[in-house]
Write a protein that holds these residues in place. Structure first.
Motif, PDB file in Angstrom:
ATOM      1  N   ILE A 145     -47.624 110.340  71.736  1.00 16.43           N
ATOM      2  CA  ILE A 145     -46.414 110.513  72.838  1.00 16.43           C
ATOM      3  C   ILE A 145     -45.561 111.045  73.587  1.00 16.43           C
ATOM      4  O   ILE A 145     -45.276 110.805  74.797  1.00 16.43           O
ATOM      5  CB  ILE A 145     -45.685 112.089  71.583  1.00 16.43           C
ATOM      6  N   VAL A 146     -47.181 111.537  74.888  1.00 12.24           N
ATOM      7  CA  VAL A 146     -47.011 111.508  76.310  1.00 12.24           C
ATOM      8  C   VAL A 146     -47.055 110.176  77.025  1.00 12.24           C
ATOM      9  O   VAL A 146     -47.023 110.050  78.195  1.00 12.24           O
ATOM     10  CB  VAL A 146     -48.612 112.398  76.292  1.00 12.24           C
ATOM     11  N   LYS A 147     -47.197 108.903  76.145  1.00 14.79           N
ATOM     12  CA  LYS A 147     -47.046 107.723  77.291  1.00 14.79           C
ATOM     13  C   LYS A 147     -46.112 107.166  76.948  1.00 14.79           C
ATOM     14  O   LYS A 147     -46.177 106.561  77.455  1.00 14.79           O
ATOM     15  CB  LYS A 147     -48.317 107.070  76.208  1.00 14.79           C
ATOM     16  N   ILE A 148     -44.770 107.646  75.663  1.00 17.57           N
ATOM     17  CA  ILE A 148     -43.912 107.245  75.621  1.00 17.57           C
ATOM     18  C   ILE A 148     -42.408 108.250  76.310  1.00 17.57           C
ATOM     19  O   ILE A 148     -41.714 108.955  76.534  1.00 17.57           O
ATOM     20  CB  ILE A 148     -43.628 107.484  73.912  1.00 17.57           C
ATOM     21  N   ARG A 149     -42.659 106.926  77.662  1.00 18.14           N
ATOM     22  CA  ARG A 149     -41.526 107.940  78.701  1.00 18.14           C
ATOM     23  C   ARG A 149     -41.261 105.894  79.334  1.00 18.14           C
ATOM     24  O   ARG A 149     -41.417 105.341  79.849  1.00 18.14           O
ATOM     25  CB  ARG A 149     -42.533 107.897  79.583  1.00 18.14           C
ATOM     26  N   PRO A 150     -39.408 106.757  79.053  1.00 20.27           N
ATOM     27  CA  PRO A 150     -38.689 107.453  78.385  1.00 20.27           C
ATOM     28  C   PRO A 150     -38.628 107.817  76.626  1.00 20.27           C
ATOM     29  O   PRO A 150     -38.701 106.470  76.780  1.00 20.27           O
ATOM     30  CB  PRO A 150     -37.448 107.689  79.116  1.00 20.27           C
ATOM     31  N   LEU A 151     -38.222 108.978  76.768  1.00 16.88           N
ATOM     32  CA  LEU A 151     -38.662 109.266  75.382  1.00 16.88           C
ATOM     33  C   LEU A 151     -37.379 108.846  75.072  1.00 16.88           C
ATOM     34  O   LEU A 151     -36.369 109.485  75.295  1.00 16.88           O
ATOM     35  CB  LEU A 151     -39.003 110.864  74.969  1.00 16.88           C
ATOM     36  N   PRO A 152     -37.271 108.226  73.614  1.00 20.28           N
ATOM     37  CA  PRO A 152     -35.838 107.618  73.134  1.00 20.28           C
ATOM     38  C   PRO A 152     -34.919 108.897  73.205  1.00 20.28           C
ATOM     39  O   PRO A 152     -35.538 110.070  72.337  1.00 20.28           O
ATOM     40  CB  PRO A 152     -36.340 106.970  71.807  1.00 20.28           C
ATOM     41  N   GLU A 153     -33.809 108.707  72.603  1.00 20.07           N
ATOM     42  CA  GLU A 153     -32.762 110.399  72.577  1.00 20.07           C
ATOM     43  C   GLU A 153     -31.704 110.077  71.302  1.00 20.07           C
ATOM     44  O   GLU A 153     -31.197 108.826  71.904  1.00 20.07           O
ATOM     45  CB  GLU A 153     -32.894 111.304  73.901  1.00 20.07           C
ATOM     46  N   PRO A 154     -31.317 110.440  70.760  1.00 21.04           N
ATOM     47  CA  PRO A 154     -32.454 111.587  69.482  1.00 21.04           C
ATOM     48  C   PRO A 154     -33.173 111.080  69.628  1.00 21.04           C
ATOM     49  O   PRO A 154     -33.216 109.682  68.678  1.00 21.04           O
ATOM     50  CB  PRO A 154     -31.460 112.035  68.941  1.00 21.04           C
ATOM     51  N   PHE A 155     -34.459 112.174  69.626  1.00 23.24           N
ATOM     52  CA  PHE A 155     -35.465 111.630  68.630  1.00 23.24           C
ATOM     53  C   PHE A 155     -35.638 112.306  67.466  1.00 23.24           C
ATOM     54  O   PHE A 155     -35.994 114.495  68.086  1.00 23.24           O
ATOM     55  CB  PHE A 155     -36.737 111.902  69.516  1.00 23.24           C
ATOM     56  N   ILE A 156     -35.539 111.821  66.138  1.00 24.63           N
ATOM     57  CA  ILE A 156     -35.505 112.926  64.710  1.00 24.63           C
ATOM     58  C   ILE A 156     -36.885 112.855  64.329  1.00 24.63           C
ATOM     59  O   ILE A 156     -36.356 111.357  63.956  1.00 24.63           O
ATOM     60  CB  ILE A 156     -33.875 112.323  64.226  1.00 24.63           C
ATOM     61  N   ILE A 157     -37.296 113.861  63.871  1.00 18.80           N
ATOM     62  CA  ILE A 157     -38.264 113.783  62.378  1.00 18.80           C
ATOM     63  C   ILE A 157     -37.705 114.608  61.961  1.00 18.80           C
ATOM     64  O   ILE A 157     -37.336 115.662  61.024  1.00 18.80           O
ATOM     65  CB  ILE A 157     -39.316 114.517  63.027  1.00 18.80           C
ATOM     66  N   LEU A 158     -37.377 113.888  60.114  1.00 15.00           N
ATOM     67  CA  LEU A 158     -37.035 114.426  58.998  1.00 15.00           C
ATOM     68  C   LEU A 158     -38.407 114.518  57.677  1.00 15.00           C
ATOM     69  O   LEU A 158     -39.512 113.311  58.013  1.00 15.00           O
ATOM     70  CB  LEU A 158     -36.236 113.198  58.273  1.00 15.00           C
ATOM     71  N   ALA A 159     -38.757 115.966  57.824  1.00 13.81           N
ATOM     72  CA  ALA A 159     -40.235 116.907  57.579  1.00 13.81           C
ATOM     73  C   ALA A 159     -39.645 117.412  56.484  1.00 13.81           C
ATOM     74  O   ALA A 159     -38.876 117.579  55.203  1.00 13.81           O
ATOM     75  CB  ALA A 159     -40.461 117.819  58.286  1.00 13.81           C
ATOM     76  N   SER A 160     -40.482 117.250  55.547  1.00 11.29           N
ATOM     77  CA  SER A 160     -40.224 118.086  54.318  1.00 11.29           C
ATOM     78  C   SER A 160     -41.867 119.511  53.662  1.00 11.29           C
ATOM     79  O   SER A 160     -42.971 118.321  53.445  1.00 11.29           O
ATOM     80  CB  SER A 160     -40.148 117.114  52.701  1.00 11.29           C
ATOM     81  N   GLN A 161     -41.840 120.242  53.705  1.00  9.55           N
ATOM     82  CA  GLN A 161     -42.826 121.134  53.121  1.00  9.55           C
ATOM     83  C   GLN A 161     -43.047 120.808  51.771  1.00  9.55           C
ATOM     84  O   GLN A 161     -44.560 121.187  51.123  1.00  9.55           O
ATOM     85  CB  GLN A 161     -42.884 122.450  53.582  1.00  9.55           C
ATOM     86  N   LYS A 162     -41.924 120.474  50.863  1.00  6.07           N
ATOM     87  CA  LYS A 162     -42.181 119.787  49.758  1.00  6.07           C
ATOM     88  C   LYS A 162     -43.067 117.819  49.229  1.00  6.07           C
ATOM     89  O   LYS A 162     -43.660 117.467  48.122  1.00  6.07           O
ATOM     90  CB  LYS A 162     -41.231 120.450  48.703  1.00  6.07           C
ATOM     91  N   ASP A 163     -43.578 117.496  50.273  1.00  2.00           N
ATOM     92  CA  ASP A 163     -43.556 116.170  50.394  1.00  2.00           C
ATOM     93  C   ASP A 163     -45.774 116.218  49.062  1.00  2.00           C
ATOM     94  O   ASP A 163     -46.441 116.207  50.107  1.00  2.00           O
ATOM     95  CB  ASP A 163     -43.826 115.694  51.006  1.00  2.00           C
ATOM     96  N   LYS A 164     -45.296 115.361  48.605  1.00  2.00           N
ATOM     97  CA  LYS A 164     -46.867 116.176  47.232  1.00  2.00           C
ATOM     98  C   LYS A 164     -47.914 115.045  48.468  1.00  2.00           C
ATOM     99  O   LYS A 164     -48.831 114.621  48.585  1.00  2.00           O
ATOM    100  CB  LYS A 164     -46.570 115.500  46.238  1.00  2.00           C
ATOM    101  N   ALA A 165     -47.231 113.595  48.591  1.00  2.00           N
ATOM    102  CA  ALA A 165     -47.611 112.880  49.615  1.00  2.00           C
ATOM    103  C   ALA A 165     -48.593 112.907  50.222  1.00  2.00           C
ATOM    104  O   ALA A 165     -49.812 112.417  51.498  1.00  2.00           O
ATOM    105  CB  ALA A 165     -46.812 111.040  49.391  1.00  2.00           C
TER     106      ALA A 165
END
Length: 368
Positions: A257-277
């Motif tokens: 990510i430090v090399k990706i400039r300009p950073l796309p906006e919005p930048f979204i991560i979909l996370a889950s603490q229940k993701d068993k995989a």
């Protein structure tokens, strides 16, 4: 212990991750050819770009082999109405357009220029203010056919009035081929860069990029390559960038990510603490956390990334909670109603809670 019931622990963990990550794809699918408008449903146009080797069988035009050249195909995917939102029923020996996915049209394109013209034709059919492109990059263990079906399902169910541009990298579509797919990610960077350049040159108002699982690693590597080669105009066209259940080492992600400039906006991560995989993926690598587990929320937010927690969503589960982003009727309903939008994320937790309830607000303000 170095062994468990006679098997090396490493092999046991690898087998486990293969089984759970199989939710990215499933059994090999075929295209069922349906007549135009065969039953209640909708045809969704998808332009595919692939670095897979071509096959002679039109029901499975591309498999898991790698090709040095890209192939372009325009596909009209049949999405039946008689199904639950988020679900995909693959065609069987006797395809039924009332309940099963299929295709109503397939046209091979001869060049990148022809693909760009086809993409612009899709955009011309949209209302002037909604001429957007959605690029989808699938994950591990996904066949060409299954990836196309998933892209059409996402566009249809989430009510995204946009042109679909699908990048299909050469996954072997086998649960035992996890390491082959990892190598295919490295092989496929140039192809995804070329695909993003096509999208950037199109008539689109904006280019949304959605990547899942191992496809997020490919996407970040491609964006890094775009940045390092000075193609900043491509990066400026991307809005939003969505990484769903990213199977990426946290430290690797920071280096990307430090090399990706300009950073796309919005930048979204979909996370889950229940993701068993992702938990198994972490264990396979000696305990190295994956970005999609949502363990480093504050660090991600400090980089200008919005993190949405899908841990509280209980519907649309696939056994591993790894494809909730596409399967969940709750998330689909929120998107269809306009209550949430990737292009206009909520900034105030209290205001969102008053409109949609504490549980939904918590999704958006994880870690704050």
């Amino acid at each position: 212990l170095s062994k468990l019931h006679g098997y090396p622990v490493g092999k046991v963990i690898l087998l486990g991750i293969c089984v759970l990550l199989a939710s990215c794809g499933g059994r090999p699918a075929e295209f069922a050819i349906y007549p135009e408008q065969p039953a209640e449903g909708t045809s969704v146009s998808i332009l595919t770009v692939t670095s897979r080797a071509a096959e002679d069988d039109r029901s499975i035009p591309f498999a898991g082999g790698r090709s040095a050249s890209l192939s372009y195909t325009e596909i009209d995917v049949w999405v039946p109405e008689n199904r639950k939102p988020g679900s995909i029923k693959l065609p069987d020996e006797k395809p039924d357009p009332r309940t099963q996915f299929g295709i109503t049209g397939l046209t091979d394109l001869t060049s990148e220029a022809a693909a760009l013209r086809a993409l612009n034709r899709q955009l011309d059919r949209l209302p002037p203010g909604k001429r957007d492109v959605v690029v989808f990059v699938h994950g591990y263990n996904v066949s060409y056919v299954s990836g196309v079906y998933r892209h059409a399902q996402i566009l249809h169910d989430f009510g995204r009035n946009a042109a679909g541009l699908h990048y299909s990298w050469p996954s072997a579509a086998k649960t035992s081929a996890y390491l082959y797919d990892r190598d295919s990610v490295q092989f496929s960077r140039d192809g995804l860069v070329a695909t993003l350049e096509v999208a950037a040159r199109s008539k689109a108002n904006s280019v949304a990029v959605v990547a899942h699982s191992m496809g997020t690693l490919l996407t970040m590597e491609a964006l890094r390559q775009v940045a390092l080669t000075g193609k900043t105009s491509v990066l400026r066209r991307i809005s939003p960038l969505i990484l769903a259940a990213p199977d990426i080492d946290e430290r690797v992600f920071e280096a990307q990510i430090v090399k990706i400039r300009p950073l796309p906006e919005p930048f979204i991560i979909l996370a889950s603490q229940k993701d068993k995989a992702l938990k198994l993926s972490r264990d396979l690598r000696g305990g190295t956390p994956r970005v999609g587990q949502g363990n480093n929320i504050e660090d991600l937010q400090g980089l200008g990334i919005s993190v949405i927690d899908l841990s509280t969503i209980t519907d649309g589960q696939d056994g591993a909670s790894h494809a909730t982003f596409a399967n969940s009727p709750t998330l689909i309903s929120l998107m269809q109603s306009g209550a949430i939008s990737p292009n206009s994320l909520p900034e105030d937790e209290q205001a969102l809670s008053s409109r949609l309830g504490d549980r939904v607000a918590d999704m958006f303000f994880l870690g704050q």
